[in-house]
Design a protein around this motif. Structure first.
Motif, PDB file in Angstrom:
ATOM      1  N   HIS A 188       1.952  11.981   7.080  1.00  0.00           N
ATOM      2  CA  HIS A 188       0.757  11.136   6.939  1.00  0.00           C
ATOM      3  C   HIS A 188       1.146   9.711   6.522  1.00  0.00           C
ATOM      4  CE1 HIS A 188      -2.949   9.586   5.007  1.00  0.00           C
ATOM      5  NE2 HIS A 188      -3.519  10.197   6.030  1.00  0.00           N
ATOM      6  N   ILE A 189       2.124   9.610   5.619  1.00  0.00           N
ATOM      7  CA  ILE A 189       2.598   8.279   5.209  1.00  0.00           C
ATOM      8  C   ILE A 189       3.236   7.559   6.392  1.00  0.00           C
ATOM      9  CG2 ILE A 189       4.315   7.082   3.795  1.00  0.00           C
ATOM     10  CD1 ILE A 189       3.767   9.064   1.574  1.00  0.00           C
ATOM     11  N   LEU A 190       4.062   8.286   7.156  1.00  0.00           N
ATOM     12  CA  LEU A 190       4.705   7.669   8.319  1.00  0.00           C
ATOM     13  C   LEU A 190       3.673   7.257   9.363  1.00  0.00           C
ATOM     14  CD1 LEU A 190       7.797  10.027   8.736  1.00  0.00           C
ATOM     15  CD2 LEU A 190       7.775   7.688   7.855  1.00  0.00           C
ATOM     16  N   SER A 204      -1.836   4.264  17.845  1.00  0.00           N
ATOM     17  CA  SER A 204      -1.439   4.611  16.475  1.00  0.00           C
ATOM     18  C   SER A 204      -2.648   4.993  15.633  1.00  0.00           C
ATOM     19  CB  SER A 204      -0.697   3.439  15.829  1.00  0.00           C
ATOM     20  OG  SER A 204      -1.545   2.321  15.657  1.00  0.00           O
ATOM     21  N   LYS A 205      -3.805   4.409  15.935  1.00  0.00           N
ATOM     22  CA  LYS A 205      -5.028   4.756  15.207  1.00  0.00           C
ATOM     23  C   LYS A 205      -5.436   6.197  15.524  1.00  0.00           C
ATOM     24  CE  LYS A 205      -9.746   3.136  14.349  1.00  0.00           C
ATOM     25  NZ  LYS A 205     -10.341   4.480  14.529  1.00  0.00           N
ATOM     26  N   ASP A 206      -5.379   6.566  16.814  1.00  0.00           N
ATOM     27  CA  ASP A 206      -5.693   7.953  17.188  1.00  0.00           C
ATOM     28  C   ASP A 206      -4.691   8.920  16.559  1.00  0.00           C
ATOM     29  OD1 ASP A 206      -7.819   7.071  18.689  1.00  0.00           O
ATOM     30  OD2 ASP A 206      -6.696   6.999  20.577  1.00  0.00           O
ATOM     31  N   TYR A 207      -3.420   8.521  16.535  1.00  0.00           N
ATOM     32  CA  TYR A 207      -2.388   9.370  15.924  1.00  0.00           C
ATOM     33  C   TYR A 207      -2.675   9.562  14.438  1.00  0.00           C
ATOM     34  CZ  TYR A 207       2.295  11.118  14.803  1.00  0.00           C
ATOM     35  OH  TYR A 207       3.336  11.881  14.368  1.00  0.00           O
ATOM     36  N   LEU A 208      -3.074   8.477  13.753  1.00  0.00           N
ATOM     37  CA  LEU A 208      -3.384   8.573  12.325  1.00  0.00           C
ATOM     38  C   LEU A 208      -4.597   9.464  12.086  1.00  0.00           C
ATOM     39  CD1 LEU A 208      -2.845   7.700   9.413  1.00  0.00           C
ATOM     40  CD2 LEU A 208      -4.271   5.683   9.812  1.00  0.00           C
ATOM     41  N   ASP A 209      -5.579   9.399  12.962  1.00  0.00           N
ATOM     42  CA  ASP A 209      -6.755  10.273  12.818  1.00  0.00           C
ATOM     43  C   ASP A 209      -6.342  11.741  12.882  1.00  0.00           C
ATOM     44  OD1 ASP A 209      -8.406   8.082  12.577  1.00  0.00           O
ATOM     45  OD2 ASP A 209      -8.956   8.031  14.701  1.00  0.00           O
ATOM     46  N   VAL A 210      -5.438  12.068  13.827  1.00  0.00           N
ATOM     47  CA  VAL A 210      -4.947  13.444  13.931  1.00  0.00           C
ATOM     48  C   VAL A 210      -4.151  13.829  12.682  1.00  0.00           C
ATOM     49  CG1 VAL A 210      -3.413  14.980  15.228  1.00  0.00           C
ATOM     50  CG2 VAL A 210      -4.924  13.413  16.451  1.00  0.00           C
ATOM     51  N   ASP A 253       0.828  -1.213   0.000  1.00  0.00           N
ATOM     52  CA  ASP A 253       0.000   0.000   0.000  1.00  0.00           C
ATOM     53  C   ASP A 253       0.861   1.262   0.000  1.00  0.00           C
ATOM     54  OD1 ASP A 253      -2.901   1.108   0.590  1.00  0.00           O
ATOM     55  OD2 ASP A 253      -1.539   2.173   1.932  1.00  0.00           O
ATOM     56  N   LEU A 254       1.896   1.301   0.847  1.00  0.00           N
ATOM     57  CA  LEU A 254       2.666   2.524   1.015  1.00  0.00           C
ATOM     58  C   LEU A 254       3.609   2.795  -0.152  1.00  0.00           C
ATOM     59  CD1 LEU A 254       3.466   2.292   4.830  1.00  0.00           C
ATOM     60  CD2 LEU A 254       1.765   3.712   3.693  1.00  0.00           C
ATOM     61  N   LEU A 255       4.113   1.733  -0.785  1.00  0.00           N
ATOM     62  CA  LEU A 255       4.985   1.952  -1.938  1.00  0.00           C
ATOM     63  C   LEU A 255       4.241   2.655  -3.071  1.00  0.00           C
ATOM     64  CD1 LEU A 255       7.058  -1.378  -2.096  1.00  0.00           C
ATOM     65  CD2 LEU A 255       7.904   0.910  -1.571  1.00  0.00           C
ATOM     66  N   LYS A 256       2.951   2.406  -3.175  1.00  0.00           N
ATOM     67  CA  LYS A 256       2.147   3.095  -4.198  1.00  0.00           C
ATOM     68  C   LYS A 256       2.016   4.590  -3.898  1.00  0.00           C
ATOM     69  CE  LYS A 256      -0.565  -1.025  -5.314  1.00  0.00           C
ATOM     70  NZ  LYS A 256      -1.905  -1.676  -5.258  1.00  0.00           N
ATOM     71  N   ARG A 257       2.163   4.960  -2.625  1.00  0.00           N
ATOM     72  CA  ARG A 257       2.096   6.379  -2.267  1.00  0.00           C
ATOM     73  C   ARG A 257       3.468   7.045  -2.330  1.00  0.00           C
ATOM     74  NH1 ARG A 257      -1.761   6.472   3.145  1.00  0.00           N
ATOM     75  NH2 ARG A 257      -3.053   4.649   2.650  1.00  0.00           N
ATOM     76  N   ILE A 258       4.518   6.269  -2.077  1.00  0.00           N
ATOM     77  CA  ILE A 258       5.855   6.848  -2.014  1.00  0.00           C
ATOM     78  C   ILE A 258       6.339   7.276  -3.392  1.00  0.00           C
ATOM     79  CG2 ILE A 258       8.273   6.258  -1.575  1.00  0.00           C
ATOM     80  CD1 ILE A 258       7.337   4.629   0.814  1.00  0.00           C
ATOM     81  N   GLN A 259       6.097   6.448  -4.409  1.00  0.00           N
ATOM     82  CA  GLN A 259       6.600   6.761  -5.746  1.00  0.00           C
ATOM     83  C   GLN A 259       6.071   8.098  -6.274  1.00  0.00           C
ATOM     84  OE1 GLN A 259       8.939   5.230  -7.276  1.00  0.00           O
ATOM     85  NE2 GLN A 259       9.138   3.426  -5.959  1.00  0.00           N
ATOM     86  N   PRO A 260       4.748   8.362  -6.210  1.00  0.00           N
ATOM     87  CA  PRO A 260       4.261   9.682  -6.657  1.00  0.00           C
ATOM     88  C   PRO A 260       4.837  10.832  -5.828  1.00  0.00           C
ATOM     89  CG  PRO A 260       2.451   8.129  -6.505  1.00  0.00           C
ATOM     90  CD  PRO A 260       3.628   7.484  -5.863  1.00  0.00           C
ATOM     91  N   MET A 261       5.024  10.591  -4.537  1.00  0.00           N
ATOM     92  CA  MET A 261       5.544  11.657  -3.684  1.00  0.00           C
ATOM     93  C   MET A 261       6.994  11.975  -4.030  1.00  0.00           C
ATOM     94  SD  MET A 261       5.446  12.008   0.441  1.00  0.00           S
ATOM     95  CE  MET A 261       6.111  13.504   1.208  1.00  0.00           C
ATOM     96  N   MET A 262       7.784  10.944  -4.351  1.00  0.00           N
ATOM     97  CA  MET A 262       9.158  11.194  -4.789  1.00  0.00           C
ATOM     98  C   MET A 262       9.177  12.060  -6.044  1.00  0.00           C
ATOM     99  SD  MET A 262      11.200   7.601  -4.309  1.00  0.00           S
ATOM    100  CE  MET A 262      11.729   7.006  -2.703  1.00  0.00           C
TER     101      MET A 262
END
Length: 480
Positions: free
Chosen positions: A439-441, A404-410, A190-199
């Protein structure tokens, strides 16, 4: 002379042997054969792989697991061979011999402890042909060896059962490893699909900043360089994150018995809200299941039984050996009244030194039993501790997941506000890129925390000696 020549040729041939490295062609053929086997070792991937399918593929096609299966089969074959040691010895022999003259002999009387001189013209007699054909079939049975072989066969049977338990342990460890690698690969996918566009986006921002610096537009050189430095820091973080994620699917492929170049997708995705697995079984029941099902404990019990049989072996070695034998023989001699005959007999042999050291051998065997018992107790304590620790770590993993879920919500809220402000030209591009990285982290921490929940959940079953909830339900039903 002929015999000497033959022996000499064998010696010369043996001394002339030199180490010969494998030919490159042989190595290439072996490599091709290995690659062919690896290509055929697993079923082709035709759809996204679920966690259950990943575990099943690993149990069926993982190469380390296959090695343990072959070791178990080898132990079974050794057990089959030990059974033959209990059988009597049956030996068949046949021979032909020839001499160039007759074995003629003369005899004389024996007087006062000395043979009388031969006469000047002694009379010779013959009782053997120049050519002889003989055959013999003999049967012998040592009763003591039979007893020892019987005990050794029982010990080898226990060693075979130990090999089965080791195979079961490999399955449990493999299941746990696949569960861990699978959920890591889900995050990676999932995250690799987000990292490539961000790079790509960061590189575009860097290019724009350098163009503006060259054209001396809008920013001072210090502001431009500071802006670029922060972008490079973000890009370096993205590369580090990519490196940590990119190997996850390769590791999972190896555990499933797939070649690293096989492409596959995972059925699970990173979700916003996971269903936390629960375990409705009492701690007392978990402890009992662990003590009954853990392969290490079962292996320890078999090892204790093997040690107990050593006491029997020590006692048997102090006994005399009784050897029973019979044989059927034939010789084609014209000088024999009976060319075929059978014989039988029995003899007793006793190694008296074994009697003297028998007490020490018995003590040693009993000490081995005591050591095995203490090892079993120590292992029992370790297993009970592992059951308790697995529950503690599972509860802790759930807390970390909720945090971590609460952190992601923030992080979601901050990222959405940053996007809205950026579209209104309130914030700079750099702030948006930073929040996108955060957000990715945050998503990575969230998915990793859920993976840890799943791993901790799996460790609970591993601590009880079962592969999963279905296996646990069937075990509990069987015991009822």
């Amino acid at each position: 002379a002929i015999a000497i020549s033959i022996v000499t040729s064998f010696i010369v041939t043996g001394c002339s042997i030199k180490p010969e490295p494998m030919l490159n062609d042989d190595v290439k053929k072996q490599i091709e054969n290995n690659l062919t086997v690896l290509n055929d070792v697993a079923l082709p991937v035709t759809k996204p792989i679920t966690i259950d399918e990943a575990i099943q593929r690993g149990l069926n096609h993982n190469l380390s697991k296959k090695v343990k299966v072959l070791e178990t089969a080898l132990s079974q074959q050794q057990l089959d061979l030990v059974y033959y040691d209990m059988l009597p010895s049956l030996t068949a022999a046949a021979g032909y011999s020839e001499r160039n003259n007759y074995a003629a002999s003369a005899s004389t009387s024996f007087v006062n402890g000395n043979p009388a001189p031969l006469s000047s013209n002694p009379s010779y007699s013959v009782s053997q042909d120049k050519e002889r054909v003989t055959s013999d079939i003999g049967f012998s049975w040592n009763v003591l060896d039979f007893g020892l072989s019987y005990v050794r066969a029982q010990q080898q049977a226990d060693k075979f059962l130990i090999a089965k338990e080791k195979e079961k342990k490999v399955e449990q460890n493999l299941t746990q490893e696949i569960r861990r690698a699978y959920y890591q690969a889900v995050s990676s996918q999932d995250l690799l699909k987000r990292i490539q566009p961000m790079m790509f986006e960061v590189n575009q921002a860097l290019k724009s900043s350098k163009d503006m610096q060259t054209q001396k537009v809008a920013k001072t050189p210090m502001e431009a360089l500071s802006y670029q430095r922060e972008l490079f820091d973000i890009l370096r973080s993205l590369h580090t994150l990519e490196s940590s994620l990119i190997s996850a699917k390769v590791e999972l492929a190896e555990l499933m018995g797939l070649k690293p170049d096989v492409q596959f997708e995972l059925a699970d995705k990173v979700e916003k809200d996971y269903q936390i697995p629960e375990l409705d079984i009492s701690l007392d029941k978990m402890e009992k299941l662990a003590l009954e099902n853990r392969p290490e404990l079962t292996e320890s019990r078999y090892q204790q039984r093997i040690s107990e049989k050593e006491i029997t072996v020590a006692k048997l070695k102090m006994l005399p050996g009784i050897n029973l034998n019979t044989s059927l023989s034939y010789e084609n001699s014209d000088y024999l009244l009976n060319n075929d005959w059978y014989s039988y007999g029995a003899n007793v042999s006793w190694n008296l030194l074994n009697v003297f050291k028998g007490n020490e051998m018995n003590k040693l065997a009993k000490t081995q039993v005591e050591v095995a018992k203490e090892q079993d107790l120590a292992l029992t304590m370790a297993v009970l501790s592992q059951v308790h620790l697995s529950i503690v770590k599972y509860n802790q993993a759930k807390k970390e997941y909720l945090l971590s879920k609460d952190y992601l919500d923030v992080a979601d809220g901050i990222y959405e506000l940053t996007q809205a402000e950026n579209s209104a030209n309130v914030n700079t591009k750099l702030v948006l890129i930073k929040e996108k990285l955060n957000h990715i982290l945050a998503t990575l921490r969230y998915s990793s925390a859920y993976a840890n929940v799943q791993n901790s959940y799996g460790r609970i079953f591993a601590s009880m000696g079962v592969n999963g909830k279905e296996n646990l339900d069937s075990t509990v039903t069987t015991q009822k």
